[in-house]
Design a protein around this motif. Sequence first.
Motif, PDB file in Angstrom:
ATOM      1  N   GLY A   5     -11.009   2.337   2.816  1.00 53.45           N
ATOM      2  CA  GLY A   5     -12.018   1.213   2.743  1.00 53.45           C
ATOM      3  C   GLY A   5     -12.898   2.835   4.072  1.00 53.45           C
ATOM      4  O   GLY A   5     -14.133   2.805   4.343  1.00 53.45           O
ATOM      5  N   TYR A  49     -14.680   1.005  -2.056  1.00 56.67           N
ATOM      6  CA  TYR A  49     -13.554   0.907  -2.283  1.00 56.67           C
ATOM      7  C   TYR A  49     -12.866   2.548  -2.724  1.00 56.67           C
ATOM      8  O   TYR A  49     -13.274   2.838  -4.013  1.00 56.67           O
ATOM      9  CB  TYR A  49     -12.688   0.470  -2.287  1.00 56.67           C
ATOM     10  N   TYR A  68     -14.625   2.677  -6.312  1.00 51.71           N
ATOM     11  CA  TYR A  68     -15.439   0.855  -6.381  1.00 51.71           C
ATOM     12  C   TYR A  68     -16.535   1.115  -5.966  1.00 51.71           C
ATOM     13  O   TYR A  68     -17.125   2.113  -4.800  1.00 51.71           O
ATOM     14  CB  TYR A  68     -14.793   0.199  -5.446  1.00 51.71           C
ATOM     15  N   SER A  98     -12.885  11.771   2.682  1.00 55.75           N
ATOM     16  CA  SER A  98     -12.144  10.412   2.893  1.00 55.75           C
ATOM     17  C   SER A  98     -11.231  10.295   3.938  1.00 55.75           C
ATOM     18  O   SER A  98     -10.546  10.343   3.897  1.00 55.75           O
ATOM     19  CB  SER A  98     -11.684   9.886   1.541  1.00 55.75           C
ATOM     20  N   ALA A 136      -6.150   0.612  -0.795  1.00 54.93           N
ATOM     21  CA  ALA A 136      -7.365   0.823  -0.790  1.00 54.93           C
ATOM     22  C   ALA A 136      -7.654   1.190   0.704  1.00 54.93           C
ATOM     23  O   ALA A 136      -7.013   1.350   1.138  1.00 54.93           O
ATOM     24  CB  ALA A 136      -7.542  -1.545  -1.028  1.00 54.93           C
ATOM     25  N   SER A 147       1.221  -1.177  -0.108  1.00 53.62           N
ATOM     26  CA  SER A 147       0.376   0.302   0.048  1.00 53.62           C
ATOM     27  C   SER A 147       0.928   1.181   0.195  1.00 53.62           C
ATOM     28  O   SER A 147       1.618   1.497   0.797  1.00 53.62           O
ATOM     29  CB  SER A 147      -1.241   0.241   1.305  1.00 53.62           C
ATOM     30  N   ALA A 175     -10.062  -5.274  -6.584  1.00 54.00           N
ATOM     31  CA  ALA A 175      -8.821  -4.555  -6.087  1.00 54.00           C
ATOM     32  C   ALA A 175      -8.181  -5.111  -6.458  1.00 54.00           C
ATOM     33  O   ALA A 175      -6.942  -4.404  -6.111  1.00 54.00           O
ATOM     34  CB  ALA A 175      -9.573  -3.746  -4.697  1.00 54.00           C
ATOM     35  N   CYS A 185     -18.369  -8.184  -1.027  1.00 49.75           N
ATOM     36  CA  CYS A 185     -16.846  -7.599  -0.743  1.00 49.75           C
ATOM     37  C   CYS A 185     -16.104  -8.992  -1.319  1.00 49.75           C
ATOM     38  O   CYS A 185     -15.294  -8.372  -1.471  1.00 49.75           O
ATOM     39  CB  CYS A 185     -16.619  -7.940   1.029  1.00 49.75           C
ATOM     40  N   MET A 219      -9.755   3.725  -4.482  1.00 46.75           N
ATOM     41  CA  MET A 219      -7.959   3.043  -4.828  1.00 46.75           C
ATOM     42  C   MET A 219      -7.057   4.591  -5.065  1.00 46.75           C
ATOM     43  O   MET A 219      -7.436   4.342  -6.618  1.00 46.75           O
ATOM     44  CB  MET A 219      -7.920   2.312  -5.421  1.00 46.75           C
TER      45      MET A 219
END
Length: 342
Positions: A314, A335, A268, A253, A312, A160, A296, A289, A337
């Motif tokens: 959430g 999600y 997503y 976010s 990713a 990540s 993803a 999911c 990204m």
Amino acid sequence: MRKLRLLVLLSVIIITTTLCAKSFDEMISKAVKLYDEGKYQEAAELAEEAFRVGDPSMDHYYNIACCWALAGDKDNALKNLSKSIEAGWLDVDWMQEDSDLTILHGDERFDELVTKVQKILDELEQGLPTEHNELAIIELPEPAYNSDTSIEKALKERRSIRKYNDEPLSISEISQILWAAYGITKPIKDAPAFLRGGLKTAPSAGALYPLEIYVVAGNVTDLPAGVYKYNPEVHKLIKIADGDKRTELYKASLNQDWVKKAPASIVYSAVFSRTTDRYGKRGREKYVCMDLGHSAENIYLQAVSLNIGTVAIGAFYDTKVKVVVNMTNEEEPLYIMPLGKI
Ligand SMILES: Cc1cc2nc3c(=O)[nH]c(=O)nc-3n(C[C@H](O)[C@H](O)[C@H](O)COP(=O)(O)O)c2cc1C
């Protein structure tokens, strides 16, 4: 003389603002430490002091409401909770689940605040479209089906990544990422509508493909800033909103900086009913999911071979993300990204 005075005044303002900003941050950090040590009253008092020199956000107000609630001061807790809502706090589920606020449960002023937030959310949801206006159709370059990056290397290097450089992404890179996420790999002629063109790069329970994929583009060559929906069936993008929405997406976010700085983000969503109509509770609790995870992960792996970083995400306000992306009201965001060169 007037010019000089202005310069001096500006310097004073800049220095004072910087000092205030610093002491605000320092005081807030100390308040967080006091909270962690269980010294709720002291934490709340220090944060209130910080608020007088800085610019508190909805999260600051929410957190201080928690401190006051834990310190047993309902009035101050409610006052700050109310300010938090005025500043944009909309997480009504968390407000009710958060054990820090237990003392407020059953208080009718708390119930009124819950109702107020729910009303704001309902109004936002009602403003969502039932279908999208197609502002433009964008042809995507043909994706590559081979590269020098082995699957083993991609798996080994997948991480990540939350820091990107200033380089724009190219439309070819966006095309490649979208294909990896949900591109068609086995077209099926005259396939039933739910297949939407055929089998894809990611597996899906019952081949029902509940996911929708958006691109929030801000700095992509040959792709004007805007929000786009991916149509895997024809490997095209449909423009559904104009303008650079990255800052709005970042705010939705929970101010995760990497969302603002990335040249583009994939968002997503899922239309759960596509899966739950056949699989019921199992579809809701598991399959959608699981589908998301498969898709993803494809993005993560494809990103390695393109030297692109992603993560990713959430944690975000569902309704705010829906509004920023202009999702239809039957979709639920899952999600975000962000994508950027590393
Ligand atoms: C369901 C889920 C939600 C996540 N949400 C966030 C998030 O909101 N923000 C973030 O920066 N990272 C988020 N992550 C990324 C994780 O922090 C990351 O995968 C984890 O630290 C392991 O690091 P790695 O992916 O580099 O192996 C999320 C990951 C998953 C699987």
